[in-house]
Design a protein around this motif. Structure first.
Motif, PDB file in Angstrom:
ATOM      1  N   ARG A 119      35.306  50.837  43.965  1.00 39.30           N
ATOM      2  CA  ARG A 119      35.635  51.515  45.221  1.00 39.30           C
ATOM      3  C   ARG A 119      34.527  52.462  45.647  1.00 39.30           C
ATOM      4  NH1 ARG A 119      42.137  52.305  43.847  1.00 39.30           N
ATOM      5  NH2 ARG A 119      42.629  50.090  44.192  1.00 39.30           N
ATOM      6  N   GLN A 120      33.999  53.213  44.700  1.00 40.51           N
ATOM      7  CA  GLN A 120      32.892  54.121  45.032  1.00 40.51           C
ATOM      8  C   GLN A 120      31.707  53.341  45.608  1.00 40.51           C
ATOM      9  OE1 GLN A 120      32.053  57.668  44.461  1.00 40.51           O
ATOM     10  NE2 GLN A 120      34.255  57.933  44.485  1.00 40.51           N
ATOM     11  N   SER A 121      31.458  52.149  45.069  1.00 38.64           N
ATOM     12  CA  SER A 121      30.274  51.365  45.461  1.00 38.64           C
ATOM     13  C   SER A 121      30.607  50.286  46.488  1.00 38.64           C
ATOM     14  CB  SER A 121      29.659  50.674  44.246  1.00 38.64           C
ATOM     15  OG  SER A 121      29.686  51.481  43.117  1.00 38.64           O
ATOM     16  N   LYS A 122      31.879  50.148  46.837  1.00 39.27           N
ATOM     17  CA  LYS A 122      32.323  49.091  47.760  1.00 39.27           C
ATOM     18  C   LYS A 122      31.866  47.727  47.241  1.00 39.27           C
ATOM     19  CE  LYS A 122      33.146  48.926  52.688  1.00 39.27           C
ATOM     20  NZ  LYS A 122      32.729  49.255  54.016  1.00 39.27           N
ATOM     21  N   ASN A 123      32.121  47.500  45.984  1.00 36.22           N
ATOM     22  CA  ASN A 123      31.696  46.250  45.349  1.00 36.22           C
ATOM     23  C   ASN A 123      32.954  45.502  44.908  1.00 36.22           C
ATOM     24  OD1 ASN A 123      30.849  44.242  43.623  1.00 36.22           O
ATOM     25  ND2 ASN A 123      29.282  45.477  42.626  1.00 36.22           N
ATOM     26  N   PRO A 124      33.294  44.380  45.560  1.00 36.59           N
ATOM     27  CA  PRO A 124      34.577  43.728  45.258  1.00 36.59           C
ATOM     28  C   PRO A 124      34.642  43.073  43.880  1.00 36.59           C
ATOM     29  CG  PRO A 124      33.344  42.459  46.890  1.00 36.59           C
ATOM     30  CD  PRO A 124      32.568  43.719  46.655  1.00 36.59           C
ATOM     31  N   GLU A 125      33.499  42.663  43.354  1.00 30.47           N
ATOM     32  CA  GLU A 125      33.544  41.977  42.055  1.00 30.47           C
ATOM     33  C   GLU A 125      32.426  42.457  41.136  1.00 30.47           C
ATOM     34  OE1 GLU A 125      35.226  37.631  41.969  1.00 30.47           O
ATOM     35  OE2 GLU A 125      33.934  37.845  43.735  1.00 30.47           O
ATOM     36  N   SER A 185      34.221  62.251  48.840  1.00 31.08           N
ATOM     37  CA  SER A 185      33.100  62.299  49.785  1.00 31.08           C
ATOM     38  C   SER A 185      31.942  61.383  49.384  1.00 31.08           C
ATOM     39  CB  SER A 185      32.629  63.735  49.975  1.00 31.08           C
ATOM     40  OG  SER A 185      32.292  64.276  48.736  1.00 31.08           O
ATOM     41  N   SER A 186      31.912  60.918  48.149  1.00 30.37           N
ATOM     42  CA  SER A 186      30.854  59.970  47.772  1.00 30.37           C
ATOM     43  C   SER A 186      31.371  58.534  47.746  1.00 30.37           C
ATOM     44  CB  SER A 186      30.275  60.334  46.400  1.00 30.37           C
ATOM     45  OG  SER A 186      31.297  60.296  45.420  1.00 30.37           O
ATOM     46  N   CYS A 187      32.609  58.313  48.196  1.00 33.83           N
ATOM     47  CA  CYS A 187      33.245  57.001  48.025  1.00 33.83           C
ATOM     48  C   CYS A 187      33.030  56.112  49.244  1.00 33.83           C
ATOM     49  CB  CYS A 187      34.739  57.177  47.769  1.00 33.83           C
ATOM     50  SG  CYS A 187      35.552  55.617  47.415  1.00 33.83           S
ATOM     51  N   LYS A 188      32.349  54.990  49.038  1.00 33.72           N
ATOM     52  CA  LYS A 188      32.073  54.077  50.152  1.00 33.72           C
ATOM     53  C   LYS A 188      33.287  53.206  50.495  1.00 33.72           C
ATOM     54  CE  LYS A 188      27.190  53.729  49.006  1.00 33.72           C
ATOM     55  NZ  LYS A 188      26.290  53.031  48.087  1.00 33.72           N
ATOM     56  N   GLY A 189      34.204  53.042  49.551  1.00 38.38           N
ATOM     57  CA  GLY A 189      35.319  52.120  49.785  1.00 38.38           C
ATOM     58  C   GLY A 189      36.616  52.807  50.165  1.00 38.38           C
ATOM     59  N   ARG A 190      36.573  54.102  50.487  1.00 40.51           N
ATOM     60  CA  ARG A 190      37.846  54.814  50.642  1.00 40.51           C
ATOM     61  C   ARG A 190      38.638  54.406  51.885  1.00 40.51           C
ATOM     62  NH1 ARG A 190      34.120  58.912  51.932  1.00 40.51           N
ATOM     63  NH2 ARG A 190      34.494  59.895  53.949  1.00 40.51           N
ATOM     64  N   GLU A 191      38.001  53.726  52.871  1.00 36.20           N
ATOM     65  CA  GLU A 191      38.770  53.281  54.046  1.00 36.20           C
ATOM     66  C   GLU A 191      39.757  52.178  53.665  1.00 36.20           C
ATOM     67  OE1 GLU A 191      38.645  54.784  56.875  1.00 36.20           O
ATOM     68  OE2 GLU A 191      37.045  56.111  56.144  1.00 36.20           O
ATOM     69  N   THR A 192      39.350  51.313  52.744  1.00 38.29           N
ATOM     70  CA  THR A 192      40.212  50.192  52.321  1.00 38.29           C
ATOM     71  C   THR A 192      40.166  50.055  50.793  1.00 38.29           C
ATOM     72  OG1 THR A 192      38.329  48.709  52.644  1.00 38.29           O
ATOM     73  CG2 THR A 192      39.953  48.809  54.436  1.00 38.29           C
ATOM     74  N   PRO A 193      40.667  51.070  50.078  1.00 39.55           N
ATOM     75  CA  PRO A 193      40.512  51.071  48.618  1.00 39.55           C
ATOM     76  C   PRO A 193      41.081  49.844  47.921  1.00 39.55           C
ATOM     77  CG  PRO A 193      41.966  52.854  49.334  1.00 39.55           C
ATOM     78  CD  PRO A 193      41.369  52.263  50.562  1.00 39.55           C
ATOM     79  N   THR A 194      42.224  49.332  48.416  1.00 37.84           N
ATOM     80  CA  THR A 194      42.849  48.226  47.668  1.00 37.84           C
ATOM     81  C   THR A 194      42.063  46.919  47.805  1.00 37.84           C
ATOM     82  OG1 THR A 194      44.334  47.902  49.525  1.00 37.84           O
ATOM     83  CG2 THR A 194      45.207  49.143  47.657  1.00 37.84           C
ATOM     84  N   ALA A 195      41.040  46.914  48.662  1.00 40.17           N
ATOM     85  CA  ALA A 195      40.190  45.710  48.756  1.00 40.17           C
ATOM     86  C   ALA A 195      39.216  45.636  47.576  1.00 40.17           C
ATOM     87  CB  ALA A 195      39.418  45.722  50.067  1.00 40.17           C
ATOM     88  N   TYR A 196      39.142  46.716  46.798  1.00 34.77           N
ATOM     89  CA  TYR A 196      38.183  46.777  45.680  1.00 34.77           C
ATOM     90  C   TYR A 196      38.896  47.206  44.400  1.00 34.77           C
ATOM     91  CZ  TYR A 196      35.415  47.123  49.870  1.00 34.77           C
ATOM     92  OH  TYR A 196      34.896  46.893  51.107  1.00 34.77           O
ATOM     93  N   PRO A 197      38.661  46.569  43.282  1.00 34.93           N
ATOM     94  CA  PRO A 197      38.012  45.273  43.156  1.00 34.93           C
ATOM     95  C   PRO A 197      39.013  44.162  43.451  1.00 34.93           C
ATOM     96  CG  PRO A 197      38.653  46.063  41.005  1.00 34.93           C
ATOM     97  CD  PRO A 197      39.095  47.110  41.987  1.00 34.93           C
TER      98      PRO A 197
END
Ligand code: SF4
Length: 316
Positions: free
Chosen positions: A151-157, A205-217
């Motif tokens: 989630r922090q890195s917006k990396n799904p896998e 504040s450092s989280c790139k995936g916080r808009e759609t957290p459940t999309a990651y991973p």
């Protein structure tokens, strides 16, 4: 936000909000190891009672090494994944060997690299014990940390290698034990799989995936296999069931229960039900056949798997 600021916020949040778990009040590496091995596959709420029982009966590796593996299995009864109990007993034997025979003179080794040589200790457990008990600056990677990283890195896998590199990169080496626990605690209580509480997250504040957290991973696909078994449930005249100990390999190794196999002789027995039971990667379907035997075993005297307990309750 700089990485250092995230670190200080996470550590402050952990100091303030961490759950009061009994193994967090000790620096004893053995007791911490017991908690880590239990928590590999047992929920925290259930793990507490098992941890207390284990620590009371086996306060040191020597106490466990002096006991039979069956006693460890008996205490482990109901916690599942019984191979952990068997490996733990093997670990205690190895630790208690003299150092000139390849052992550790009864004390757990102090580095992750040495801990990794022990039976049942993988990279996660070795890093957790080395950092929490001895302060070694080594990062842990578990499912909670993988989720926070994704989630922090917006990396799904993220691959394990990527998660490992990320965890090592952000590690707060001056207090690695609390840092690792803080990150895991964040994943367990705030950055949870289905309901991330981003407004309360110290790393928001450092989280790139916080808009759609459940999309990651993305969820991992686990292939489950079906296994059909038969079980003979025979009682003696006093109501005690026939119980046998399973072999040291395969499912429920070393645990006790009524005889169970893919094909048994069920002639003259009565089919009383089919029990469904989930193991980590298998779904078991067990036909239960009722009959009688000349001499049974007291169920409270042996380590029964939870599947065996389900089967016995069918005959009550
Ligand atoms: S901001 Fe939300 S998604 Fe990001 S780490 Fe925190 S809880 Fe997880």
């Amino acid at each position: 936000m700089s990485q250092r600021l995230s670190q200080s916020k996470l550590l402050a949040w952990y100091a303030e909000s961490k759950r009061d778990l009994p193994w967090r009040n000790t620096n004893d590496a053995w007791k911490i190891l017991l908690s880590e091995i239990l928590l590999q596959q047992t929920q925290v709420s259930r793990g507490i009672a098992y941890w207390k029982k284990l620590v009371a009966r086996f306060p040191t590796p020597q106490a466990m090494a002096d006991a039979q593996v069956d006693e460890v299995l008996l205490l482990w009864q109901g916690a599942g994944y019984y191979s952990r109990a068997r490996r733990l007993h093997s670990l205690s034997l190895m630790v208690c060997l003299p150092s000139n025979e390849g052992g550790y003179d009864g004390r757990l080794p102090q580095t992750a690299a040495e801990l990794l040589k022990l039976p049942g200790v993988g990279p996660y457990t070795a890093a957790a014990v080395a950092s929490i008990a001895y302060g070694e600056p080594v990062a842990c990677v578990d499912g909670n940390i993988r989720r926070v990283m994704a989630r922090q890195s917006k990396n799904p896998e993220p691959s394990m290698k990527e998660v490992d590199a990320w965890a090592q990169d952000i590690l707060y080496g001056a207090d690695a034990g609390n840092w690792n626990q803080a990150l895991m605690e964040l994943g367990a209580t705030i950055c949870t799989p289905r309901r991330a509480q981003c407004t309360q997250c110290p790393l928001a504040s450092s989280c790139k995936g916080r808009e759609t957290p459940t999309a990651y991973p993305l969820p991992k696909k686990v292939k489950r296999k079906r296994l059909d078994l038969q079980c003979t449930l025979r009682f003696d005249a006093t109501g005690k069931p026939e119980l046998v100990q399973r072999g040291s390999d395969g499912i429920l190794a070393g645990m006790w229960g009524p005889p169970m196999a893919e094909n048994l002789n069920t002639e003259g027995l009565e089919l009383i039900g089919i029990i469904q039971h989930a193991l980590s990667h298998r779904d078991l379907y067990v036909e239960v056949w009722l009959g009688s035997c000349s001499k049974g075993t007291d169920p409270s005297s042996v380590a029964l798997s939870s599947l065996a307990q389900k089967i016995l309750s069918l005959g009550e």
